[in-house]
Scaffold this motif. Structure first.
Motif, PDB file in Angstrom:
ATOM      1  N   HIS A  39       0.831  -1.208   0.000  1.00 24.06           N
ATOM      2  CA  HIS A  39       0.000   0.000   0.000  1.00 24.06           C
ATOM      3  C   HIS A  39       0.870   1.264   0.000  1.00 24.06           C
ATOM      4  O   HIS A  39       0.656   2.186  -0.789  1.00 24.06           O
ATOM      5  N   HIS A  67      -3.920   9.458   0.832  1.00 31.46           N
ATOM      6  CA  HIS A  67      -3.116   8.455   1.533  1.00 31.46           C
ATOM      7  C   HIS A  67      -2.348   9.062   2.697  1.00 31.46           C
ATOM      8  O   HIS A  67      -2.242   8.446   3.762  1.00 31.46           O
ATOM      9  N   TRP A  78     -13.309   6.275  -0.362  1.00 38.04           N
ATOM     10  CA  TRP A  78     -12.860   6.660   0.974  1.00 38.04           C
ATOM     11  C   TRP A  78     -14.054   6.973   1.848  1.00 38.04           C
ATOM     12  O   TRP A  78     -15.067   7.473   1.362  1.00 38.04           O
ATOM     13  N   ASP A  81      -9.413   4.251   3.979  1.00 37.94           N
ATOM     14  CA  ASP A  81      -9.258   3.882   2.572  1.00 37.94           C
ATOM     15  C   ASP A  81     -10.057   2.602   2.343  1.00 37.94           C
ATOM     16  O   ASP A  81      -9.781   1.579   2.977  1.00 37.94           O
ATOM     17  N   HIS A  90      -7.224  -2.410  -2.584  1.00 40.77           N
ATOM     18  CA  HIS A  90      -5.795  -2.598  -2.291  1.00 40.77           C
ATOM     19  C   HIS A  90      -5.475  -2.354  -0.809  1.00 40.77           C
ATOM     20  O   HIS A  90      -4.438  -2.767  -0.322  1.00 40.77           O
TER      21      HIS A  90
HETATM   22 FE   FE2 Z   1      -4.962   3.188  -0.851  1.00 34.74          FE
END
Ligand code: FE2
Length: 189
Positions: A26, A78, A127, A161, A165
């Motif tokens: 990540h 992120h 998100w 998140d 992934h």
């Molecule tokens: Fe991410």
């Protein structure tokens, strides 16, 4: 040129709720790829020397700069997410937010139920955020690289998140279990 922000904890610090393997991919692959791509795209453009938030807000209104918007958004999201994670168990909100949570949701448990429902309902990549707008707390979701700062949804306080992934290696398709782990063991206000 933007540089990667350091993770505020060791790669293994969130186990068993988020594995070192997940974080290596990540942080070291996904986040890094967004940042490298952003640096490549803004080189020698008007975006090269302005703050990340300004890049997001300006590129949002320019359809021809969609790739810049997406990569800048993902870098910002992120970086916000890394700081929404605790390596010492779930950290409750400061007192001033707890009062607002009780006003908005009735109780912290109700807040967790609402957050889980919204994070689960986000269709596809995106998100889930807690935002403060005009003194009121709210839970909102955004798709892909969108965020409360590009959509003007309020000041973000914490985010999760929910791109696959973020959890697939640890939880496969069980997004609900990942959300529970976040709310009960990882959230940092
Ligand atoms: Fe991410």
């Amino acid at each position: 040129m933007f540089e990667m922000k350091e993770l505020p904890f060791e790669f293994s610090a969130l186990e068993p709720y988020m594995s070192s393997k997940t974080l290596h991919f990540h942080y070291g692959k996904h986040y890094k790829a967004y940042l490298d791509k952003l640096n490549e795209l803004i080189q020698d453009t008007d975006y090269a020397d302005i703050p990340l938030e300004k890049i997001i807000k300006e590129s949002y209104f320019r359809p021809t700069d969609k790739a810049i918007y997406n990569n800048a958004g993902q870098v910002w999201n992120h970086q916000f997410f890394w700081n929404s994670l605790s390596d010492s168990g779930a950290i409750l909100p400061p007192t001033k937010f707890l009062k607002q949570i009780e006003d908005a949701f009735g109780s912290y448990d109700n807040f967790k139920k609402d957050f889980k429902a919204k994070a689960l309902a986000q269709f596809g990549s995106g998100w889930c955020w807690v935002v403060q707008k005009e003194g009121k707390l709210n839970i909102v979701t955004t798709s892909n690289a969108d965020s409360p700062i590009s959509l003007n949804l309020g000041q973000p306080l914490v985010c999760l998140d929910v791109w696959e992934h973020a959890y697939y290696l640890d939880y496969q398709n069980r997004r609900a279990d990942f959300i529970d782990a976040f709310l009960n063991h990882l959230i940092k206000w």
